[in-house]
Design a protein around this motif. Structure first.
Motif, short mmCIF file in Angstrom:
data_model
loop_
_atom_site.label_atom_id
_atom_site.label_comp_id
_atom_site.label_asym_id
_atom_site.label_seq_id
_atom_site.Cartn_x
_atom_site.Cartn_y
_atom_site.Cartn_z
N ALA A 98 -7.37 2.13 0.93
CA ALA A 98 -8.80 1.83 1.12
C ALA A 98 -9.22 0.51 0.50
O ALA A 98 -10.34 0.05 0.71
CB ALA A 98 -9.63 2.97 0.52
N ASN A 99 -8.32 -0.13 -0.30
CA ASN A 99 -8.78 -1.23 -1.16
C ASN A 99 -8.31 -2.62 -0.74
O ASN A 99 -7.15 -2.99 -0.96
CB ASN A 99 -8.32 -0.96 -2.60
N SER A 120 1.75 3.88 1.72
CA SER A 120 1.52 4.10 3.15
C SER A 120 2.43 5.17 3.73
O SER A 120 3.63 5.21 3.45
CB SER A 120 1.76 2.78 3.89
N MET A 136 -0.56 0.68 -3.73
CA MET A 136 -2.02 0.59 -3.64
C MET A 136 -2.66 1.64 -2.74
O MET A 136 -2.08 2.08 -1.76
CB MET A 136 -2.41 -0.79 -3.12
N ASP A 137 -3.91 1.94 -3.05
CA ASP A 137 -4.75 2.81 -2.22
C ASP A 137 -5.07 2.06 -0.92
O ASP A 137 -5.61 0.95 -0.96
CB ASP A 137 -6.04 3.10 -3.00
N THR A 185 1.68 7.01 -5.35
CA THR A 185 0.29 6.54 -5.44
C THR A 185 -0.11 6.03 -6.83
O THR A 185 -1.17 5.44 -6.96
CB THR A 185 -0.70 7.66 -5.03
N THR A 186 0.74 6.25 -7.87
CA THR A 186 0.36 5.67 -9.16
C THR A 186 0.85 4.23 -9.31
O THR A 186 0.52 3.56 -10.28
CB THR A 186 0.90 6.50 -10.37
N PHE A 205 0.83 -1.21 0.00
CA PHE A 205 0.00 0.00 0.00
C PHE A 205 0.86 1.26 0.00
O PHE A 205 1.97 1.26 0.55
CB PHE A 205 -0.93 -0.02 1.21
#
Ligand code: PBG
Length: 344
Positions: free
Chosen positions: A244-245, A217, A241-242, A237-238, A215
Motif C-alpha cells: 500500500a505504501n 508480494s 514493504m507493504d 512482511t516484517t 514489496f
C-alpha cells in the motif's frame, strides 16, 4: 470553433453535409502507417536493457521444469552453460543468478562459501562468456533452512546480525567474478555495509543494484517453487514493504542512494508502475524493475489457454514498464523477446 456535436440532430446532419471539420487536433494524422507510428514512437524495448534470470542447482544433466513457470528450469551447471549460450547468441547480454544449494542451514553458508552454487556458476559463466554481465542476487533465503532472508532467533528475523552475512555473501560473489551485486533481502542498512565490505575487499569498482522498493508480494509465489525458498514459518512482511505504501518506497530508494547504491530497483513491476514513475521523478540513477515470477506465470497461463496473444501482451507489458520510467528490466520473458525482436 462552432460546435458540431451540440446535439444529436446537429451531429447527424453535420456528418452527412460536411467532410472537412475544423477539429482542434487530429491525433490520428501520426498513426496512419507503420512507418509513421514507428517514427513517433516514444518507448523502445532493447535487448541490452533486459536481464535474464536463471536458477542453478548442484549436479549434472539436470533440467527440471518449474511447473508454475513454463519455459523456466532449474539447471545444473552443464545445462546452464548451454542455455546461457543460446541466450547469448540470441543477443542477451546480462543474466541474474539464483542458487539452490544442496544443503540449507541457519547461517546461510551456501550463500557465502567460495564453492557456493552461485559462486561456481559465476566463475563458469565468466570463463565461457567474458563479456556477459553476471548479476548476483545477494540474499540468504535460498540458503537458510527456515527460508527467511536473515538470521532467525526466537522466531524473529534479526536485522544487524544478518548484515554481516550479507556482506560476506556479496564479497564472495564479487570474488567469483560477479559484475553486479544485487541485494534483495530488505534488511535495513545493507547497502552501506555491503558497499564498505566490497571496497575493503578491493571491489570498489563493483556496482550495487539495490532491490530498494521490494514489496511483500504474492506475485513471488512461483519463484519460491523455482528457488525452493518459501519461508517455513510466517511471511516476509516484517522486512519487505507493504504493497500500500508508495511514499515509503521513495524513502527506501533515497536511503539506498545515500548508502551508495548505483542502481535502484522497484519490485514487482506491473502492479507498481506508479512507484517506478515516482522513483523516476526523484532520482537520476538508473532504475531497474523486476517483472517477477507471478507476472510471468499469469501471462503464460493465459497464453497456454489461448486467451491472449502472448507475444503482443509481453511486448506491451515490457513497454509499459519502460514507459513508466525503468531503465532496465529483469524478466523471465527475455529469451522469447530476444527471439521475437530478431525475427519480428
Ligand atoms: C529473494 C528473492 C525473491 C525474488 C527475488 N529474490 C523472493 C522473495 O523475496 O521471496 C522474487 C523474484 C520473482 O518472483 O521472480 N529474496
Amino acid at each position: 470553433m462552432q460546435s458540431l456535436i451540440a446535439d444529436d440532430e446537429q451531429a447527424n446532419s453535420a456528418v452527412s453535409d460536411q467532410t472537412n471539420f475544423l477539429l482542434p487536433a487530429r491525433m490520428r494524422r501520426l498513426r496512419q502507417s507503420q512507418a509513421m507510428r514507428a517514427m513517433v514512437r516514444e518507448t523502445h524495448i532493447r535487448l541490452e536493457k533486459l536481464i535474464y534470470p536463471f536458477f542453478v542447482v548442484a549436479g549434472s544433466k539436470i533440467r527440471k521444469p518449474i511447473s508454475s513457470m513454463p519455459g523456466i528450469f532449474q539447471l545444473s551447471l552443464d545445462n546452464l552453460v548451454k542455455e546461457v549460450e543460446a541466450a547469448y547468441i540470441a543477443g542477451i547480454r546480462s543474466v541474474i543468478l539464483f542458487g539452490i544449494p544442496e544443503n540449507k542451514d541457519t547461517e546461510a553458508s551456501g550463500a557465502w562459501k567460495q564453492d557456493g552454487i552461485v559462486q561456481v556458476a559465476t566463475r563458469t559463466l565468466k570463463s565461457h562468456f567474458p563479456d556477459l554481465l553476471v548479476v548476483a542476487d545477494t540474499c540468504l533465503c535460498e540458503y537458510m533452512s527456515h527460508g527467511h532472508c536473515g538470521i532467525v532467533e526466537n522466531g524473529q528475523i534479526l536485522n544487524d546480525p544478518s548484515l554481516v552475512i550479507l556482506a560476506r555473501a556479496a564479497v564472495s560473489q564479487a570474488e567469483a567474478g560477479a559484475d553486479i551485486i544485487a541485494p534483495s533481502d530488505m534488511m535495513d542498512g545493507r547497502i552501506g555495509i555491503i558497499r564498505q565490505a566490497l571496497d575493503e575487499a578491493g571491489f570498489a569498482q563493483t556496482p550495487i543494484m539495490a532491490y530498494s522498493a521490494k514489496f511483500a508480494s504474492a506475485f513471488y509465489g512461483p519463484f519460491r517453487e523455482a528457488a525452493e525458498s518459501a519461508p517455513q514459518f510466517g511471511d516476509r512482511t516484517t522486512y519487505q514493504m507493504d504493497p500500500a505504501n508508495a511514499r515509503e518506497a521513495l524513502r527506501e530508494i533515497e536511503q539506498d542512494i545515500i548508502e551508495g547504491a548505483d542502481i535502484v530497483m522497484v519490485k514487482p513491476a506491473l502492479p507498481y508502475l506508479d512507484v517506478i514513475s515516482r522513483a523516476r521523478a526523484i532520482t537520476d540513477l538508473p532504475i531497474a524493475a523486476y517483472n517477477v515470477s507471478g507476472e510471468y506465470s499469469m501471462v503464460k497461463a493465459a497464453a497456454a489457454n489461448g486467451w491472449i496473444d502472448e507475444k503482443k501482451v509481453v511486448l506491451e507489458a515490457l513497454t509499459s514498464i519502460f514507459r513508466a520510467g525503468a531503465d532496465l528490466v529483469i524478466t523471465y520473458h527475455a529469451q522469447d523477446v530476444a527471439t521475437w525482436l530478431s525475427r519480428p
